[in-house]
Write a protein that holds these residues in place. Structure first.
Motif, PDB file in Angstrom:
ATOM      1  N   ALA A   1      -1.611   5.182   6.935  1.00 25.03           N
ATOM      2  CA  ALA A   1      -2.714   4.418   7.524  1.00 25.03           C
ATOM      3  C   ALA A   1      -3.980   5.242   7.776  1.00 25.03           C
ATOM      4  CB  ALA A   1      -2.239   3.727   8.801  1.00 25.03           C
TER       5      ALA A   1
ATOM      6  N   HIS B   1      -1.682  -3.486  -1.010  1.00 20.27           N
ATOM      7  CA  HIS B   1      -0.725  -4.365  -0.324  1.00 20.27           C
ATOM      8  C   HIS B   1      -0.622  -3.906   1.122  1.00 20.27           C
ATOM      9  CE1 HIS B   1       0.927  -6.304  -3.906  1.00 20.27           C
ATOM     10  NE2 HIS B   1       0.909  -5.110  -4.476  1.00 20.27           N
ATOM     11  N   ASP B   2      -0.621  -4.864   2.014  1.00 22.94           N
ATOM     12  CA  ASP B   2      -0.335  -4.600   3.422  1.00 22.94           C
ATOM     13  C   ASP B   2       0.405  -5.821   3.954  1.00 22.94           C
ATOM     14  OD1 ASP B   2      -0.152  -3.662   5.976  1.00 22.94           O
ATOM     15  OD2 ASP B   2      -2.301  -3.677   6.397  1.00 22.94           O
ATOM     16  N   ASP B   3       1.634  -5.954   3.479  1.00 23.77           N
ATOM     17  CA  ASP B   3       2.479  -7.072   3.857  1.00 23.77           C
ATOM     18  C   ASP B   3       3.604  -6.540   4.741  1.00 23.77           C
ATOM     19  OD1 ASP B   3       0.979  -8.204   1.763  1.00 23.77           O
ATOM     20  OD2 ASP B   3       2.596  -7.916   0.327  1.00 23.77           O
TER      21      ASP B   3
ATOM     22  N   ALA C   1      -6.403   5.093   4.789  1.00 26.44           N
ATOM     23  CA  ALA C   1      -6.771   3.786   4.240  1.00 26.44           C
ATOM     24  C   ALA C   1      -8.279   3.599   4.094  1.00 26.44           C
ATOM     25  CB  ALA C   1      -6.181   2.671   5.095  1.00 26.44           C
TER      26      ALA C   1
ATOM     27  N   TYR D   1       3.462  -1.505   1.962  1.00 22.82           N
ATOM     28  CA  TYR D   1       2.116  -0.953   2.168  1.00 22.82           C
ATOM     29  C   TYR D   1       1.817  -0.048   0.983  1.00 22.82           C
ATOM     30  CZ  TYR D   1      -1.836   1.037   4.746  1.00 22.82           C
ATOM     31  OH  TYR D   1      -3.098   1.420   5.163  1.00 22.82           O
ATOM     32  N   TYR D   2       0.667  -0.262   0.318  1.00 18.69           N
ATOM     33  CA  TYR D   2       0.382   0.375  -0.963  1.00 18.69           C
ATOM     34  C   TYR D   2      -1.079   0.793  -1.010  1.00 18.69           C
ATOM     35  CZ  TYR D   2       0.524   0.600  -6.158  1.00 18.69           C
ATOM     36  OH  TYR D   2       0.477   0.988  -7.470  1.00 18.69           O
TER      37      TYR D   2
ATOM     38  N   VAL E   1      -6.509  -0.398  -0.085  1.00 16.25           N
ATOM     39  CA  VAL E   1      -5.245  -0.983   0.343  1.00 16.25           C
ATOM     40  C   VAL E   1      -4.936  -2.140  -0.600  1.00 16.25           C
ATOM     41  CG1 VAL E   1      -3.981  -2.115   2.203  1.00 16.25           C
ATOM     42  CG2 VAL E   1      -5.674  -0.340   2.736  1.00 16.25           C
TER      43      VAL E   1
ATOM     44  N   ARG F   1       4.696   3.964   7.209  1.00 19.20           N
ATOM     45  CA  ARG F   1       3.384   3.358   7.027  1.00 19.20           C
ATOM     46  C   ARG F   1       2.348   4.104   7.868  1.00 19.20           C
ATOM     47  NH1 ARG F   1      -0.333   0.251   9.113  1.00 19.20           N
ATOM     48  NH2 ARG F   1      -1.335  -1.437   7.928  1.00 19.20           N
TER      49      ARG F   1
END
Length: 121
Positions: free
Chosen positions: A18, A28-30, A21, A34-35, A26, A14
């Motif tokens: 980052a 997904h940031d769970d 970003a 991370y997407y 962004v 990740r």
């Protein structure tokens, strides 16, 4: 390597994404997913995918779409990193080696630059 180490692998992967970003979206940031998408819209109306990392059951996946769009980015890929490839744009990790992390970071940077040059970013 035990599944308990996957969060460490995920955090390192990740960390490669980052820094980009702010220029991307962004999606997904769970915990464990991370997407990043671009703001570029494809002909089907969907955004162009850039990269993601996700914890799976037996490994941590790292997806990098620029290597699919521009396969020549893989021309200088080391044999060790190539062994981690699954498909055309996915790399699977159970553990990280610093040399592979460094090489992957360079690949992400080159992919980002190619997307910029193509007008996708």
């Amino acid at each position: 390597m035990a599944t308990a180490d996957f969060p460490t692998v995920y955090t390192a992967l990740r960390g490669l994404l980052a820094p980009y970003a702010d220029q991307l979206v962004v999606k997904h940031d769970d915990e464990g997913h991370y997407y990043l998408d671009t703001r570029h819209t494809r002909p089907n109306g969907e955004p162009l995918f850039f990269a993601a990392t996700q914890v799976k059951r037996t490994y941590v996946s790292f997806y990098l779409m620029p290597v699919y769009v521009f396969p020549e980015l893989l021309d200088t890929l080391s044999a060790d990193l190539r062994k981690r490839m699954q498909g055309k744009s996915c790399f699977n990790f159970k553990q990280l080696e610093s040399n592979l992390l460094e090489e992957l970071a360079g690949l992400v940077g080159r992919g980002y630059t190619r997307y910029q040059e193509a007008g996708y970013i």
